[in-house]
Design a protein around this motif. Sequence first.
Motif, PDB file in Angstrom:
ATOM      1  N   THR A  23       0.610  11.646 -34.405  1.00 45.47           N
ATOM      2  CA  THR A  23      -0.666  11.257 -35.019  1.00 45.47           C
ATOM      3  C   THR A  23      -1.748  12.325 -34.925  1.00 45.47           C
ATOM      4  OG1 THR A  23      -1.388  10.217 -32.955  1.00 45.47           O
ATOM      5  CG2 THR A  23      -0.285   8.804 -34.590  1.00 45.47           C
ATOM      6  N   ILE A  25      -3.563  12.470 -32.339  1.00 52.68           N
ATOM      7  CA  ILE A  25      -4.580  11.813 -31.502  1.00 52.68           C
ATOM      8  C   ILE A  25      -4.265  12.125 -30.042  1.00 52.68           C
ATOM      9  CG2 ILE A  25      -5.626   9.605 -30.830  1.00 52.68           C
ATOM     10  CD1 ILE A  25      -4.656   8.492 -33.561  1.00 52.68           C
ATOM     11  N   LEU A  29      -6.428   9.279 -25.199  1.00 55.42           N
ATOM     12  CA  LEU A  29      -7.100   8.297 -26.055  1.00 55.42           C
ATOM     13  C   LEU A  29      -6.177   7.144 -26.404  1.00 55.42           C
ATOM     14  CD1 LEU A  29      -9.263  10.228 -28.693  1.00 55.42           C
ATOM     15  CD2 LEU A  29     -10.042   8.593 -26.992  1.00 55.42           C
ATOM     16  N   ILE A  30      -4.932   7.459 -26.724  1.00 52.69           N
ATOM     17  CA  ILE A  30      -3.960   6.409 -27.061  1.00 52.69           C
ATOM     18  C   ILE A  30      -3.789   5.457 -25.879  1.00 52.69           C
ATOM     19  CG2 ILE A  30      -1.509   5.966 -27.550  1.00 52.69           C
ATOM     20  CD1 ILE A  30      -1.573   8.480 -29.339  1.00 52.69           C
ATOM     21  N   PHE A  33      -6.716   3.225 -25.844  1.00 50.78           N
ATOM     22  CA  PHE A  33      -6.635   2.206 -26.901  1.00 50.78           C
ATOM     23  C   PHE A  33      -5.778   1.034 -26.418  1.00 50.78           C
ATOM     24  CE2 PHE A  33      -6.826   5.763 -30.364  1.00 50.78           C
ATOM     25  CZ  PHE A  33      -8.175   5.952 -30.100  1.00 50.78           C
ATOM     26  N   ARG A  38     -11.087   1.897 -24.872  1.00 51.74           N
ATOM     27  CA  ARG A  38     -11.658   2.633 -25.992  1.00 51.74           C
ATOM     28  C   ARG A  38     -11.180   2.023 -27.309  1.00 51.74           C
ATOM     29  NH1 ARG A  38     -13.371   8.112 -25.383  1.00 51.74           N
ATOM     30  NH2 ARG A  38     -13.489   8.165 -27.663  1.00 51.74           N
ATOM     31  N   LYS A  39     -11.974   2.157 -28.345  1.00 55.69           N
ATOM     32  CA  LYS A  39     -11.600   1.655 -29.661  1.00 55.69           C
ATOM     33  C   LYS A  39     -11.324   2.834 -30.599  1.00 55.69           C
ATOM     34  CE  LYS A  39     -12.585  -2.500 -28.275  1.00 55.69           C
ATOM     35  NZ  LYS A  39     -11.452  -3.314 -27.802  1.00 55.69           N
ATOM     36  N   PRO A  40     -10.274   2.761 -31.370  1.00 53.66           N
ATOM     37  CA  PRO A  40      -9.995   3.851 -32.327  1.00 53.66           C
ATOM     38  C   PRO A  40     -11.002   3.859 -33.472  1.00 53.66           C
ATOM     39  CG  PRO A  40      -8.443   2.050 -32.637  1.00 53.66           C
ATOM     40  CD  PRO A  40      -9.263   1.699 -31.432  1.00 53.66           C
ATOM     41  N   THR A  41     -11.122   5.004 -34.132  1.00 54.78           N
ATOM     42  CA  THR A  41     -11.943   5.084 -35.338  1.00 54.78           C
ATOM     43  C   THR A  41     -11.148   4.484 -36.508  1.00 54.78           C
ATOM     44  OG1 THR A  41     -11.069   7.243 -35.982  1.00 54.78           O
ATOM     45  CG2 THR A  41     -13.001   7.218 -34.515  1.00 54.78           C
ATOM     46  N   GLN A  44      -8.251   6.684 -37.368  1.00 50.22           N
ATOM     47  CA  GLN A  44      -7.190   6.563 -36.363  1.00 50.22           C
ATOM     48  C   GLN A  44      -6.410   5.263 -36.549  1.00 50.22           C
ATOM     49  OE1 GLN A  44      -9.664   7.034 -32.895  1.00 50.22           O
ATOM     50  NE2 GLN A  44      -9.248   9.235 -32.718  1.00 50.22           N
ATOM     51  N   LEU A  48      -2.371   5.111 -37.109  1.00 50.62           N
ATOM     52  CA  LEU A  48      -1.544   4.287 -36.212  1.00 50.62           C
ATOM     53  C   LEU A  48      -0.804   3.212 -36.997  1.00 50.62           C
ATOM     54  CD1 LEU A  48      -4.115   4.012 -33.291  1.00 50.62           C
ATOM     55  CD2 LEU A  48      -1.893   5.159 -33.168  1.00 50.62           C
ATOM     56  N   TRP A  63      -9.438  -4.833 -35.768  1.00 47.23           N
ATOM     57  CA  TRP A  63     -10.362  -3.743 -35.421  1.00 47.23           C
ATOM     58  C   TRP A  63     -11.809  -4.127 -35.720  1.00 47.23           C
ATOM     59  CZ3 TRP A  63     -13.209  -0.322 -38.771  1.00 47.23           C
ATOM     60  CH2 TRP A  63     -13.771   0.783 -38.120  1.00 47.23           C
TER      61      TRP A  63
END
Length: 335
Positions: A23, A25, A29-30, A33, A38-41, A44, A48, A63
């Motif tokens: 990805t 990413i 960060l994964i 998530f 944390r929340k993905p953009t 992202q 995913l 989301w």
Amino acid sequence: MKSLLKNAREQKGLKTRELAQLTGIDQALISKFESGTRKPTKDQVTKLSQLLEIDYETLMVVWLKEKILYEIGDNEFALKALLLVEQEIQKNKKEIDFAILSSNQIILDEIEALKNQLQSFNHFELRQISKTLELEFIFKSIHSNGNSLTLEETKSVINEGTTISGKNMQEHLEAINFQEITTYIKDLSQKKTGLSEKEFLSIHNLIFKGIKFENAGKYKNDPLVSREMNLLFNWYETHKNNLNPIILASEIYLKILDINPFEKGNLQIANIIMNWILLQNNYIYSVAQNDKNRPNEYFSALDEYQIKNDKSVFINYILKIEKENLINAIQLNAK
């Protein structure tokens, strides 16, 4: 969301490190998530969804839900605020649709008057005009794809089966295929057949009939494409009776280009489907392309839509083409 992501990754047999590589990413960060810290953009989420083969709509809804909950928490006025938000979203959508209709009402009325004038001609006159318009549609459609056949050469190929010296076989096949497509969509229009996946894929297959392309009539190998196309067909069913047909056809054109469902032929099929809808509602062909009479207007209209998310400029562009084509069709009867 954290459970959806983790379960999907594990089902695919991927480690967080491997998913990070696929990805682009960061691995840390994964992990965040999946732990919920944390929340993905939005971008992202899209990546995913594609790689983990999670239904895009499902993931986006989760989301957005979590994003909203993070903002409002357990505030005592949260439910009342959400009801107002829903009403505002619905109101804004109606206002946008009404604004597009209102700003184009004069040209829509002019088009309707021209269409009625054309329909008042007798059967023989309409048949002769229809033949000329079909030939022009075929020529413009293949020309926009780089075909070098002239209008007269195109006419000779489809009406007389002539082989044009210096032109390759694919150029001949493209003209023949588009002749078959015009017959096909005219038949669908007369039967009032609605837009569906079956017809959509059949038309794409016809574009490449006899031309070497193994993915003719097949979507890209991307689960998002099938999902987006289903949404498009549902959108069409919802709006086909309450949107002006030219606006409906223009929006379908833009939606097909947005989805980009095929490896090749997306521009051609967007034009074909737009014209199928126009014909079904007794309008005439309107090919969207870069025209020498209005250089760059087509691309400017598309840019306006893609950069500013403003579909009104493109719709206005199609309305102008339809009006001009109706005037030209009426003038054909005077020649």
